[in-house]
Design a protein around this motif. Structure first.
Motif, short mmCIF file in Angstrom:
data_model
loop_
_atom_site.label_atom_id
_atom_site.label_comp_id
_atom_site.label_asym_id
_atom_site.label_seq_id
_atom_site.Cartn_x
_atom_site.Cartn_y
_atom_site.Cartn_z
N ASN A 41 0.95 -1.31 0.01
CA ASN A 41 -0.06 0.01 -0.13
C ASN A 41 0.81 1.18 0.06
O ASN A 41 0.39 2.44 -0.56
CB ASN A 41 -0.81 -0.06 1.36
N LEU B 166 -3.70 2.68 -3.62
CA LEU B 166 -4.73 2.35 -4.35
C LEU B 166 -5.71 3.90 -4.19
O LEU B 166 -5.53 4.75 -3.44
CB LEU B 166 -5.94 1.41 -3.64
N PRO B 167 -6.30 4.15 -5.38
CA PRO B 167 -6.98 5.26 -5.57
C PRO B 167 -8.00 5.62 -4.15
O PRO B 167 -8.75 4.70 -4.36
CB PRO B 167 -7.66 5.37 -6.78
N ARG C 198 -10.17 6.29 -11.95
CA ARG C 198 -9.74 5.48 -10.59
C ARG C 198 -9.67 4.14 -11.05
O ARG C 198 -8.87 3.44 -10.24
CB ARG C 198 -10.77 5.88 -9.78
N LEU C 199 -10.51 3.49 -12.00
CA LEU C 199 -10.18 2.22 -12.05
C LEU C 199 -8.68 1.94 -12.79
O LEU C 199 -7.89 0.99 -12.65
CB LEU C 199 -11.39 1.67 -13.25
N PHE D 197 -6.30 2.02 -10.26
CA PHE D 197 -6.26 0.53 -9.40
C PHE D 197 -5.55 -0.40 -10.14
O PHE D 197 -5.04 -0.82 -9.34
CB PHE D 197 -7.83 0.48 -8.91
N VAL E 61 -2.33 -2.37 -8.70
CA VAL E 61 -2.18 -3.89 -8.51
C VAL E 61 -1.28 -4.88 -9.35
O VAL E 61 -0.53 -5.23 -8.86
CB VAL E 61 -3.71 -4.36 -8.61
N GLU F 46 -9.54 -3.36 -0.61
CA GLU F 46 -9.19 -3.44 -1.85
C GLU F 46 -10.37 -4.12 -2.81
O GLU F 46 -10.80 -3.42 -3.79
CB GLU F 46 -8.32 -4.47 -2.40
N THR G 97 -13.12 -1.04 -2.84
CA THR G 97 -12.75 0.08 -3.77
C THR G 97 -13.11 -0.52 -5.15
O THR G 97 -13.70 0.32 -5.91
CB THR G 97 -11.31 0.27 -3.73
N VAL G 98 -12.78 -1.49 -5.72
CA VAL G 98 -13.28 -1.64 -7.00
C VAL G 98 -14.66 -2.01 -7.56
O VAL G 98 -14.97 -1.61 -8.43
CB VAL G 98 -12.37 -3.07 -7.63
N ILE H 113 -16.22 1.49 -7.65
CA ILE H 113 -15.74 1.99 -9.03
C ILE H 113 -16.52 1.36 -9.97
O ILE H 113 -17.16 2.05 -10.82
CB ILE H 113 -14.29 1.79 -9.25
#
Length: 216
Positions: free
Chosen positions: A71, A76-77, A87-88, A91, A95, A134, A137-138, A141
């Motif tokens: 991290n 990560l955004p 943002r994707l 991300f 990763v 994580e 987050t995705v 998004i």
């Protein structure tokens, strides 16, 4: 004198943790040996009991430590003001960079490969406490990109498809290394892999957007 002893103890703990994370990433929990970790960390085995409690507790702490390193190096955004597709991209970039990192940034992905191949009780902790951010987050998004008409199934399937794109490179690490070593193949161009992965992910998302719009 007390301050010196405390500082020395903290240094020993940090050194054990650093060595342990690398050792678990290379061998997995079940094949790892505390004696080997302590020998490389130049510490006695009693130090593991003192600082961590035992092998399993050291393993859990090593997972947290490895994730903190990842991290810190490839964050990560988190800025919600950034447009969702951007943002994707951020991300996926973070990763993928973790997976292809040749140093401490890859420790957590490498530990995850070993854990998935030969699970321990820590798997529940990993899913609940460590990778929840994580995952959320995705999913957030994807939910934002697909819009309010997307079903939960649309969102979950899209999320899983995106994760699969980059996790293939993580789980095929040993194959890639073998091909590079035995067949003298060049390592993949990380930037090209990232661009390709992002392009595929966005193409899939756009296709799903069109599918959702057609249902409405």
């Amino acid at each position: 004198m007390m301050q010196i002893r405390t500082k020395k103890s903290e240094v020993t703990r940090e050194r054990i943790l650093s060595v342990a994370a690398e050792h678990f990433a290379a061998h997995g929990y079940h094949q790892a040996r505390v004696a080997d970790i302590c020998r490389k960390a130049e510490a006695n085995q009693a130090a593991v009991s003192y600082h961590f409690g035992g092998k399993y507790e050291l393993y859990e702490e090593s997972l947290r430590y490895a994730l903190e390193l990842a991290n810190a190096k490839y964050p990560l955004p988190v800025d919600q003001s950034i447009q969702a597709e951007e943002r994707l991209k951020l991300f996926l970039t973070a990763v993928c960079q973790r997976i292809f990192d040749e140093s401490e940034g890859s420790l957590f992905p490498r530990m995850m490969v070993k854990e998935m191949a030969d699970p321990t009780e820590a798997l529940e902790t990993i899913l609940r406490d460590l990778v929840a951010n994580e995952r959320d987050t995705v999913i957030g998004i994807v939910r934002e990109i697909l819009g309010p008409k997307a079903t939960e199934e649309d969102i979950i399937l899209s999320h899983l498809s995106i994760v699969a794109l980059f996790q293939f490179f993580n789980f095929s690490r040993s194959i890639r290394q073998l091909l590079q070593r035995k067949m003298r193949r060049l390592p993949p161009n990380v930037e090209n892999v990232i661009d390709h992965t992002i392009g595929f992910a966005l193409a899939g998302i756009h296709h799903k957007q069109a599918e959702i719009a057609a249902r409405a």
